[in-house]
Design a protein around this motif. Structure first.
Motif, mmCIF file in Angstrom:
data_model
loop_
_atom_site.group_PDB
_atom_site.id
_atom_site.type_symbol
_atom_site.label_atom_id
_atom_site.label_comp_id
_atom_site.label_asym_id
_atom_site.label_seq_id
_atom_site.Cartn_x
_atom_site.Cartn_y
_atom_site.Cartn_z
ATOM 1 N N LYS A 189 33.541 38.705 94.720
ATOM 2 C CA LYS A 189 34.143 37.626 95.595
ATOM 3 C C LYS A 189 33.467 36.411 95.556
ATOM 4 O O LYS A 189 31.974 36.400 95.337
ATOM 5 N N GLY A 190 34.037 35.196 95.065
ATOM 6 C CA GLY A 190 33.369 33.992 94.999
ATOM 7 C C GLY A 190 33.047 33.588 93.781
ATOM 8 O O GLY A 190 32.392 32.427 93.382
ATOM 9 N N LEU A 191 33.146 34.562 92.698
ATOM 10 C CA LEU A 191 33.100 34.292 91.172
ATOM 11 C C LEU A 191 34.338 34.246 90.553
ATOM 12 O O LEU A 191 35.138 35.216 90.599
ATOM 13 N N TYR A 192 34.736 33.051 90.006
ATOM 14 C CA TYR A 192 35.889 32.681 89.186
ATOM 15 C C TYR A 192 35.617 32.634 87.664
ATOM 16 O O TYR A 192 34.527 32.099 87.430
ATOM 17 N N LEU A 193 36.858 32.822 87.120
ATOM 18 C CA LEU A 193 36.566 33.013 85.378
ATOM 19 C C LEU A 193 37.466 31.711 84.541
ATOM 20 O O LEU A 193 38.651 31.793 85.238
ATOM 21 N N SER A 194 37.140 31.263 83.998
ATOM 22 C CA SER A 194 37.836 30.192 83.047
ATOM 23 C C SER A 194 37.198 30.446 81.383
ATOM 24 O O SER A 194 36.045 30.982 81.277
ATOM 25 N N LYS A 226 25.121 37.700 97.346
ATOM 26 C CA LYS A 226 24.652 38.055 98.829
ATOM 27 C C LYS A 226 25.706 38.644 99.454
ATOM 28 O O LYS A 226 26.898 37.897 99.614
ATOM 29 N N ASN A 227 25.629 39.747 100.157
ATOM 30 C CA ASN A 227 26.614 40.427 100.831
ATOM 31 C C ASN A 227 27.960 40.562 100.018
ATOM 32 O O ASN A 227 28.953 40.100 100.445
ATOM 33 N N SER A 239 23.508 42.295 89.577
ATOM 34 C CA SER A 239 24.319 41.963 90.746
ATOM 35 C C SER A 239 25.882 42.006 90.464
ATOM 36 O O SER A 239 26.764 42.047 91.166
ATOM 37 N N ALA A 240 25.893 40.936 89.359
ATOM 38 C CA ALA A 240 27.162 40.665 88.941
ATOM 39 C C ALA A 240 27.840 41.119 87.972
ATOM 40 O O ALA A 240 29.123 41.083 87.442
#
Length: 339
Positions: free
Chosen positions: A305-310, A102-103, A139-140
């Motif tokens: 933004k707001g999506l992190y990876l491991s 979103k946004n 979207s991602a």
């Protein structure tokens, strides 16, 4: 970095030539070259293409190899228990169909049953190619770089066996080599086939200090394979043929594994792909081939933004210690962005 470590010191880590050629400069016996070249497979790669820097792994193992008391699954159970003590809700065997955006910010996930779980941030612990190929929503999908399939690291055929071993005593970890090591990796990475005479790894799980050896022992047998599990399936006869080739290697080395077919469970690259979507069955993300390969892995912060990876497909790389570090980096990055 260059102020603290002169360029000459960095070059001394041998980023070039490849591991195989560098080892050839140290060993005249190709068997020793094979032995130390094996460390390239720790990161799912070929010793013919990985930087010689990976010779450092052998030095780390001079201090020995650690075993987890209770087996590797004990590590996952302990982490889950710790999370629950801290208030974490675990949704086991639950498929995520979409990262909610979103946004231009990740705001949660949607489960297969349609349930939406909102969040301040999302940490993704799978192969990044599941995101890049749109398996978590269009979207991602631009959050990470789409990686060519040819850059995938090794996959594997594995067999979990309950049986008996005869011929000689095994250690906990055992590797059985065939004579032509370069041919094996050319077959896997160039022709995308499973070698007919593979190197075979056998973990004798009931041997060693943590073992509980009975008449019937537990074995894990593994051979390397190309990561093409998303576009190839193997029949039972084909899997058994690959297994028989591996057993033949053991037999030529003087070891016999005896077991019943119903006490031997196979896992193929297709199975690994189904467990780790987007991977093709690669167990290590992208291969560490070439001088700059380590610098092309995604970091903890994605482009969304707001999506992190491991996990093993991102920095610093594959393997339990590296994946654990990636989780810590993701947590640290997330907290620094939120606080």
């Amino acid at each position: 970095v260059l102020r603290e470590h002169p360029l000459s010191s960095l070059l001394a880590t041998r980023p070039s030539p490849d591991l195989w050629r560098a080892l050839g400069g140290f060993f005249s016996d190709e068997r020793l070259q094979q032995l130390f070249g094996r460390y390239a497979t720790y990161v799912g790669s070929s010793p013919l293409s990985t930087p010689a820097t990976l010779m450092l792994i052998a030095h780390v193992e001079l201090d020995g190899v650690w075993l987890v008391d209770g087996g590797m699954h004990r590590l996952a159970r302990t982490m889950a228990d710790l999370g629950q003590q801290l208030g974490v809700d675990l949704h086991l065997n639950t498929h995520v169909s979409e990262v909610l955006v979103k946004n231009r910010k990740a705001v949660g996930v949607r489960l297969d049953d349609g349930t939406a779980l909102t969040a301040d941030a999302v940490v993704f612990n799978g192969d990044t190619q599941a995101i890049a190929t749109g398996q978590l929503g269009e979207s991602a999908s631009s959050a990470v770089t789409l990686r060519p399939n040819r850059q995938r690291a090794l996959s594997a055929f594995t067999w979990c066996i309950k049986g008996q071993a005869s011929g000689f005593d095994l250690d906990h970890h055992n590797v059985f080599f065939e004579s032509n090591y370069p041919s094996e990796f050319n077959t896997i990475f160039e022709t995308r086939q499973v070698p007919s005479k593979p190197t075979v790894y056998v973990c004798a799980q009931d041997r060693g200090p943590a073992g509980n050896r009975n008449k019937a022992e537990r074995f894990l047998m593994l051979v390397n394979a190309p990561a093409n599990g998303d576009n190839r399936t193997w029949s039972t006869d084909e899997v058994n043929h690959i297994r028989d080739n591996a057993l033949a290697v053991l037999d030529r080395c003087g070891l016999t594994l005896s077991f019943r077919d119903e006490e031997c469970v196979a896992t193929t690259p297709t199975d690994w792909h189904s467990r780790f979507p987007g991977s093709g069955g690669s167990l290590y993300g992208s291969a560490s081939h070439g001088l700059w390969s380590s610098f092309t892995r995604s970091g903890a912060r994605s482009r969304l933004k707001g999506l992190y990876l491991s996990g093993g497909s991102v920095h610093p790389g594959p393997g339990v210690p590296m994946a654990t570090l990636s989780g810590r980096l993701a947590a640290r990055t997330l907290l620094s962005d939120i606080i």
